[in-house]
Write a protein that holds these residues in place. Structure first.
Motif, mmCIF file in Angstrom:
data_model
loop_
_atom_site.group_PDB
_atom_site.id
_atom_site.type_symbol
_atom_site.label_atom_id
_atom_site.label_comp_id
_atom_site.label_asym_id
_atom_site.label_seq_id
_atom_site.Cartn_x
_atom_site.Cartn_y
_atom_site.Cartn_z
ATOM 1 N N THR A 95 0.829 -1.211 0.000
ATOM 2 C CA THR A 95 0.000 0.000 0.000
ATOM 3 C C THR A 95 0.857 1.252 0.000
ATOM 4 O O THR A 95 0.554 2.239 -0.692
ATOM 5 N N SER A 96 1.928 1.240 0.753
ATOM 6 C CA SER A 96 2.785 2.435 0.862
ATOM 7 C C SER A 96 3.629 2.659 -0.376
ATOM 8 O O SER A 96 4.110 3.771 -0.611
ATOM 9 N N GLY A 97 3.823 1.591 -1.175
ATOM 10 C CA GLY A 97 4.729 1.680 -2.313
ATOM 11 C C GLY A 97 6.188 1.607 -1.907
ATOM 12 O O GLY A 97 7.076 1.668 -2.764
ATOM 13 N N GLU A 98 6.444 1.459 -0.607
ATOM 14 C CA GLU A 98 7.823 1.442 -0.114
ATOM 15 C C GLU A 98 8.122 0.219 0.753
ATOM 16 O O GLU A 98 9.151 0.172 1.436
ATOM 17 N N ALA A 99 7.254 -0.776 0.744
ATOM 18 C CA ALA A 99 7.473 -1.967 1.560
ATOM 19 C C ALA A 99 8.744 -2.691 1.104
ATOM 20 O O ALA A 99 9.030 -2.767 -0.097
ATOM 21 N N SER A 100 9.500 -3.218 2.076
ATOM 22 C CA SER A 100 10.751 -3.894 1.733
ATOM 23 C C SER A 100 10.991 -5.080 2.656
ATOM 24 O O SER A 100 10.528 -5.108 3.798
ATOM 25 N N ILE A 101 11.712 -6.043 2.121
ATOM 26 C CA ILE A 101 12.152 -7.216 2.878
ATOM 27 C C ILE A 101 13.663 -7.291 2.743
ATOM 28 O O ILE A 101 14.185 -7.358 1.627
ATOM 29 N N THR A 102 14.369 -7.254 3.859
ATOM 30 C CA THR A 102 15.823 -7.257 3.819
ATOM 31 C C THR A 102 16.387 -8.307 4.762
ATOM 32 O O THR A 102 15.748 -8.701 5.734
ATOM 33 N N ASN A 103 17.578 -8.751 4.445
ATOM 34 C CA ASN A 103 18.320 -9.673 5.299
ATOM 35 C C ASN A 103 19.425 -8.854 5.962
ATOM 36 O O ASN A 103 20.308 -8.339 5.286
ATOM 37 N N ILE A 104 19.351 -8.721 7.284
ATOM 38 C CA ILE A 104 20.244 -7.790 7.970
ATOM 39 C C ILE A 104 20.946 -8.471 9.146
ATOM 40 O O ILE A 104 20.512 -9.505 9.630
ATOM 41 N N GLU A 105 22.019 -7.857 9.589
ATOM 42 C CA GLU A 105 22.747 -8.334 10.758
ATOM 43 C C GLU A 105 22.133 -7.722 12.009
ATOM 44 O O GLU A 105 21.945 -6.508 12.098
ATOM 45 N N SER A 106 21.783 -8.574 12.990
ATOM 46 C CA SER A 106 21.269 -8.103 14.269
ATOM 47 C C SER A 106 22.410 -8.070 15.276
ATOM 48 O O SER A 106 22.963 -9.120 15.624
ATOM 49 N N VAL A 107 22.755 -6.877 15.746
ATOM 50 C CA VAL A 107 23.806 -6.739 16.752
ATOM 51 C C VAL A 107 23.358 -7.406 18.047
ATOM 52 O O VAL A 107 24.138 -8.081 18.733
ATOM 53 N N GLY A 157 7.690 -1.232 6.301
ATOM 54 C CA GLY A 157 6.707 -0.577 5.449
ATOM 55 C C GLY A 157 5.871 0.389 6.271
ATOM 56 O O GLY A 157 6.348 0.936 7.275
ATOM 57 N N MET A 158 4.621 0.568 5.876
ATOM 58 C CA MET A 158 3.724 1.492 6.559
ATOM 59 C C MET A 158 2.786 0.681 7.463
ATOM 60 O O MET A 158 1.598 0.480 7.163
ATOM 61 N N GLY A 159 3.357 0.180 8.561
ATOM 62 C CA GLY A 159 2.562 -0.560 9.529
ATOM 63 C C GLY A 159 1.825 -1.719 8.899
ATOM 64 O O GLY A 159 2.341 -2.419 8.021
ATOM 65 N N LYS A 160 0.576 -1.938 9.354
ATOM 66 C CA LYS A 160 -0.212 -3.062 8.863
ATOM 67 C C LYS A 160 -0.826 -2.814 7.489
ATOM 68 O O LYS A 160 -1.515 -3.689 6.952
ATOM 69 N N ILE A 196 2.426 -11.771 7.066
ATOM 70 C CA ILE A 196 2.615 -10.827 8.170
ATOM 71 C C ILE A 196 2.254 -9.424 7.725
ATOM 72 O O ILE A 196 2.710 -8.955 6.689
ATOM 73 N N ARG A 197 1.413 -8.778 8.516
ATOM 74 C CA ARG A 197 1.132 -7.350 8.351
ATOM 75 C C ARG A 197 1.830 -6.612 9.492
ATOM 76 O O ARG A 197 1.614 -6.932 10.660
ATOM 77 N N GLY A 198 2.611 -5.595 9.159
ATOM 78 C CA GLY A 198 3.309 -4.831 10.171
ATOM 79 C C GLY A 198 4.813 -4.862 9.953
ATOM 80 O O GLY A 198 5.340 -5.772 9.301
#
Length: 240
Positions: free
Chosen positions: A104-116, A127-130, A228-230
């Motif tokens: 909906t936001s047009g900016e939703a993303s899924i990334t693989n990141i390092e958790s400190v 993204g923009m919440g739910k 998942i929403r959110g």
């Protein structure tokens, strides 16, 4: 240390280039001469296949213990079912199996990141919440206990999409202190209002039990996806 139909066996792995085979109750395998070179290495073994290599008429009954002689460091000991086990732990550095199903936001993303905090890799949903939605494909029919780790600082909805004898159903998990019950295809459970406190939580659900608790005359055919929403972090999706 394993139990087999022919008694106790010890699958024994050493830093050698050759297998020594069956000697009494010990079966010796070489992991390579470089296995003790002081770097991190990952070893994955199919215990039943290793057993059959030297005892074709024997079968694995149970795994009892993981025993080590020697000084060093160990991490991430896991057992895997043939078609289950750890489905996603993000350690491969990619987002294979994930997709955005609502943007909906047009900016939703899924990334693989390092958790400190965790000192490991995790999946980031942003993204923009739910208003935005993400999904991970499972498509399994014979394993029914599903767990995942999540870290959310805002409201979320986790859907488990199922094929059932009575049609499509969505087990629905939200940060409520009560179960919402049945609403059409959606079966609503509360995971607790404190699950949006920005800390890591491990959620474990028996999918069959959650289905028949609200629809006693229904039965599971297969699990399709986690949706998942959110915005938040996900790690260690496990099916067993």
């Amino acid at each position: 240390a394993i139990e087999t139909t022919l008694g106790a066996r010890y699958m024994t792995y050493r830093p050698t280039n050759t297998d020594a085979g069956l000697q009494g109750s010990y079966i010796y395998f070489g992991l390579g001469a470089e296995a003790n070179n002081g770097t991190w290495q990952t070893f994955t073994r199919n215990l039943e296949s290793d057993l059959h290599q030297f005892e074709p008429n024997n079968n694995l009954v149970a795994i009892h213990a993981f025993l080590i002689r020697g000084s060093g460091r160990i991490d991430d000991i896991r057992t895997f079912a043939d078609d289950g086990g750890v489905l996603e732990d993000a350690e491969d550095g990619n987002t294979d199996g994930w997709s955005i199903y609502v943007n909906t936001s047009g900016e939703a993303s899924i990334t693989n990141i390092e958790s400190v905090e965790k000192q490991s890799r995790v999946i980031g949903l942003q993204g923009m919440g739910k208003s935005d939605g993400y999904q991970y494909t499972i498509d399994k029919s014979n394993l029914t206990q599903l767990s995942w780790e999540m870290n959310f600082g805002e409201s979320y909805t986790v859907f488990i999409s199922l094929d059932t004898a009575n049609g499509r159903r969505y087990l629905t998990y939200t940060p409520r202190d009560f179960d919402k019950g049945v609403s059409g295809e959606y079966l609503g459970y509360g995971l607790g209002s404190d699950t949006v406190d920005g800390t890591w939580r491990t959620i474990t659900r028996d999918v069959v039990q959650d289905l028949i608790n609200m629809e006693p005359d229904n039965s599971l055919i297969k699990i399709n996806t986690i949706m998942i929403r959110g915005s938040g972090l996900i790690d260690n999706i496990v099916l067993q």
